[in-house]
Design an enzyme around this catalytic site. Structure first.
Site, PDB file in Angstrom:
ATOM      1  N   LEU A 103       0.866  -1.169   0.000  1.00 51.07           N
ATOM      2  CA  LEU A 103       0.000   0.000   0.000  1.00 51.07           C
ATOM      3  C   LEU A 103       0.905   1.222   0.000  1.00 51.07           C
ATOM      4  O   LEU A 103       1.956   1.219   0.658  1.00 51.07           O
ATOM      5  CB  LEU A 103      -0.899   0.045   1.241  1.00 51.07           C
ATOM      6  CG  LEU A 103      -1.996  -1.012   1.375  1.00 51.07           C
ATOM      7  CD1 LEU A 103      -2.765  -0.780   2.678  1.00 51.07           C
ATOM      8  CD2 LEU A 103      -2.946  -0.998   0.198  1.00 51.07           C
ATOM      9  N   ASP A 104       0.533   2.270  -0.727  1.00 48.41           N
ATOM     10  CA  ASP A 104       1.287   3.516  -0.658  1.00 48.41           C
ATOM     11  C   ASP A 104       1.397   3.963   0.792  1.00 48.41           C
ATOM     12  O   ASP A 104       0.499   3.707   1.610  1.00 48.41           O
ATOM     13  CB  ASP A 104       0.592   4.618  -1.466  1.00 48.41           C
ATOM     14  CG  ASP A 104       0.610   4.362  -2.964  1.00 48.41           C
ATOM     15  OD1 ASP A 104       1.417   3.522  -3.403  1.00 48.41           O
ATOM     16  OD2 ASP A 104      -0.184   5.001  -3.675  1.00 48.41           O
ATOM     17  N   ARG A 105       2.460   4.669   1.090  1.00 49.82           N
ATOM     18  CA  ARG A 105       2.662   5.160   2.451  1.00 49.82           C
ATOM     19  C   ARG A 105       1.446   5.947   2.952  1.00 49.82           C
ATOM     20  O   ARG A 105       1.049   5.832   4.108  1.00 49.82           O
ATOM     21  CB  ARG A 105       3.905   6.048   2.491  1.00 49.82           C
ATOM     22  CG  ARG A 105       4.215   6.626   3.864  1.00 49.82           C
ATOM     23  CD  ARG A 105       5.539   7.349   3.858  1.00 49.82           C
ATOM     24  NE  ARG A 105       5.918   7.792   5.189  1.00 49.82           N
ATOM     25  CZ  ARG A 105       7.130   8.210   5.521  1.00 49.82           C
ATOM     26  NH1 ARG A 105       8.089   8.240   4.604  1.00 49.82           N
ATOM     27  NH2 ARG A 105       7.384   8.603   6.751  1.00 49.82           N
TER      28      ARG A 105
END
Length: 298
Positions: free
Chosen positions: A145-147
């Site tokens: 997942l993106d940060r």
């Protein structure tokens, strides 16, 4: 003594009647791991050495024993950090599903980084020691997942499960669903974004819609509309997994996600994107588990 990974499986009616070699293919056990089992004679049924042509019956106890060297190139180990208590939504011998907070990185990029999800998962496993495939459970990354994105994320506990889970995601057998708050109202309440996505020509942090990019498909469904704020809450399902796919598809179609400072989203405290549901298919058994969690976005 050389450490080995050993996974024991009780065969259910689902796989009864299959030869071992066909069972391996059905569960997406990779070819190199199947070869390792053959070469090392790491296959037993009910405690007896058998060939890959052996036909399985319901209730059989299948034991797979892998030489450690087949996993020498695997990721990690990541230093354990017990400073953050993660919300664990589900776990079994092979994996766990954690609810990742927005702003937390998935994994470290250098040995000095210890404030990532995988560090905190290893901290959890240090506080709650357990075995996975015959060895001490460790955190292995499966998908990202993106940060800035929050929500449900799968973490494997042993290296055998990693390629199986990756294949289940690639084949869309494991299904991921997201919620996002975005700018604007939609003309169609359900639809598909299928423009190709590629590298941005002038900023290597970004992706953009381009006919020269990779195929990308996103399904959307509008759940709520707020005409006064000119916002919508949308449910999103991925068919592919390109970098920033949801963010790029939504922004490129006039609906940037709130809080997305990379893609001109409306200012907000955080990126309003949340991994809200997983239809999880468990390695080795094929059992389905539906996991949901809207906490964190609204």
């Amino acid at each position: 003594m050389v450490a080995k990974y050993q996974r024991e499986i009780t065969i259910t009616d689902r796989f009864a009647g299959l030869a071992v070699k066909d069972y391996w293919k059905q569960i997406f056990l990779p070819k190199h791991l199947r070869g390792n089992l053959r070469q090392s004679r790491g296959l037993q049924v009910n405690g007896q050495q058998v060939s890959t042509a052996h036909v399985l019956r319901a209730g059989d106890h299948l034991t797979l024993t892998f030489r450690e060297e087949v996993f020498l190139d695997h990721q990690g180990p990541y230093p354990a950090n017990m400073a953050v208590s993660l919300a664990i939504v589900y776990e079994n011998e092979d994996l766990m599903v954690a609810n990742k907070p927005a702003g937390m990185k998935m994994h470290p990029h250098s040995p000095t980084e210890t404030d990532t999800l995988l560090n905190y998962v290893n901290g959890y496993l240090q506080k709650n020691p357990q075995k996975s495939a015959g060895q001490s459970a460790q955190a292995f990354m499966v998908h990202r997942l993106d940060r800035a994105t929050s929500g449900l994320v799968i973490v494997a506990k042993n290296p055998i499960a990693v390629p199986i889970l990756n294949r289940l995601i690639k084949e869309k057998i494991i299904q991921r669903t997201y919620l996002a708050r975005v700018t604007g109202l939609f003309d169609q309440k359900t639809g598909i974004f299928d423009q190709k996505i590629g590298n941005h020509p002038s900023d290597d942090r970004l992706r953009w819609l381009t006919p020269a990019g990779q195929n990308a498909t996103t399904h959307y469904q509008v759940l709520e509309e707020d005409s006064e704020r000119d916002e919508s809450l949308v449910l999103l399902e991925l068919e592919t997994g390109r970098m920033h796919q949801l963010r790029v598809h939504l922004a490129g179609n006039g609906h940037p996600i709130n809080g997305d400072d990379l893609y001109q989203g409306k200012a907000g405290k955080r990126l309003a994107l949340h991994s809200t549901a997983l239809l999880l298919v468990l390695p080795f058994t094929g059992e389905q588990v539906l996991l949901e969690g809207r906490e964190g976005l609204i």
